[in-house]
Design a protein around this motif. Structure first.
Motif, PDB file in Angstrom:
ATOM      1  N   ALA A 140       0.831  -1.203   0.000  1.00  0.00           N
ATOM      2  CA  ALA A 140       0.000   0.000   0.000  1.00  0.00           C
ATOM      3  C   ALA A 140       0.866   1.254   0.000  1.00  0.00           C
ATOM      4  N   LEU A 141       1.920   1.273   0.792  1.00  0.00           N
ATOM      5  CA  LEU A 141       2.810   2.439   0.824  1.00  0.00           C
ATOM      6  C   LEU A 141       3.464   2.680  -0.535  1.00  0.00           C
ATOM      7  N   ARG A 142       3.810   1.601  -1.229  1.00  0.00           N
ATOM      8  CA  ARG A 142       4.356   1.754  -2.588  1.00  0.00           C
ATOM      9  C   ARG A 142       3.286   2.260  -3.549  1.00  0.00           C
ATOM     10  N   GLU A 143       2.070   1.793  -3.383  1.00  0.00           N
ATOM     11  CA  GLU A 143       0.964   2.257  -4.231  1.00  0.00           C
ATOM     12  C   GLU A 143       0.683   3.733  -3.978  1.00  0.00           C
ATOM     13  N   PHE A 144       0.790   4.166  -2.743  1.00  0.00           N
ATOM     14  CA  PHE A 144       0.600   5.585  -2.443  1.00  0.00           C
ATOM     15  C   PHE A 144       1.637   6.430  -3.182  1.00  0.00           C
TER      16      PHE A 144
END
Length: 239
Positions: A140-144
């Motif tokens: 999720a942090l990479r997607e953000f």
């Protein structure tokens, strides 16, 4: 903000309860009807100041487009949408989105690990009390980082570890004993708060989360403790 993470070292996170996305979505569907009331009661009314601190940490300017991930009933999105900021509520629980349908902000259904937005399409992204419920927080942090433009800001508002050891012990006891009992009196699905208490206890502390945010591609990671570390605001910049 306060504390800063400059090292690329990634600290190990404590293991949390297994999270199947459809099960978590169903759980939040079940608590949606009285979710806002329950949060206010369980936080002793501190949720209002936490939302305000999150908006201030983001520092969005008039005209900025901000995505509020895991927005729930969009109370947090309304707080972000002040002073000409265009804030969008995003959540994967249809029940939560329906519960907040009357709030005057745009809403979109979406998973934190696969957001329905184009690359570099928002100026800032906020996730409040939701990252620990994602099946893969690092993904999720990479997607953000994918959807935030270079120079944009990420703010993660999440339960954390109280900084004073004696209070940390008392707080843990509250989570595992008192919180589910209070939830039974006010929540539309009190059993869900047993899971939520366990997820808070299993979540990494402030330095460990900062390391994971940095490892996901974010820069200038720093954090600020709220309410003695019960909650921490982590802020980072998209390089």
């Amino acid at each position: 903000m306060g504390h800063r993470r400059d090292s690329a070292h990634t600290a190990g996170a404590r293991a949390g309860p297994d999270k199947q996305p459809h099960e978590v979505a169903a759980m939040f569907d079940g608590v949606a009807r009285r979710y806002d009331l329950t949060n206010t009661v369980l936080s002793g009314g501190r949720d209002v100041s936490w939302r305000r601190a999150t908006r201030e940490a983001l520092g969005a300017r008039p005209g900025d487009v901000v995505l509020d991930v895991a927005a729930g009933t969009a109370v947090s999105t309304v707080e972000l949408a002040t002073g000409g900021v265009h804030a969008i509520a995003c959540d994967f629980s249809q029940g939560m989105l329906r519960a907040g349908a009357a709030r005057p902000v745009p809403r979109v259904a979406g998973d934190a690990m696969a957001l329905p937005l184009a690359d570099a399409s928002v100026d800032g992204l906020v996730i409040s009390f939701g990252l620990r419920n994602v099946a893969d927080p690092d993904a999720a942090l990479r997607e953000f980082a994918r959807v935030v433009r270079p120079g944009g800001t990420l703010v993660v508002c999440e339960f954390s570890s109280p900084v004073w050891a004696p209070f940390r012990t008392v707080y843990t006891e509250y989570l595992m004993r008192a919180l589910p009992r209070i939830a039974r009196a006010v929540s539309s699905n009190p059993d869900a708060y047993v899971y939520l208490a366990e997820s808070i206890r299993a979540w990494p502390d402030q330095p460990a989360l900062a390391a994971r945010i940095q490892a996901a591609g974010w820069a200038d990671v720093e954090w600020r403790d709220l309410t003695g570390g019960i909650v921490a605001l982590h802020r980072a910049r998209r390089p």
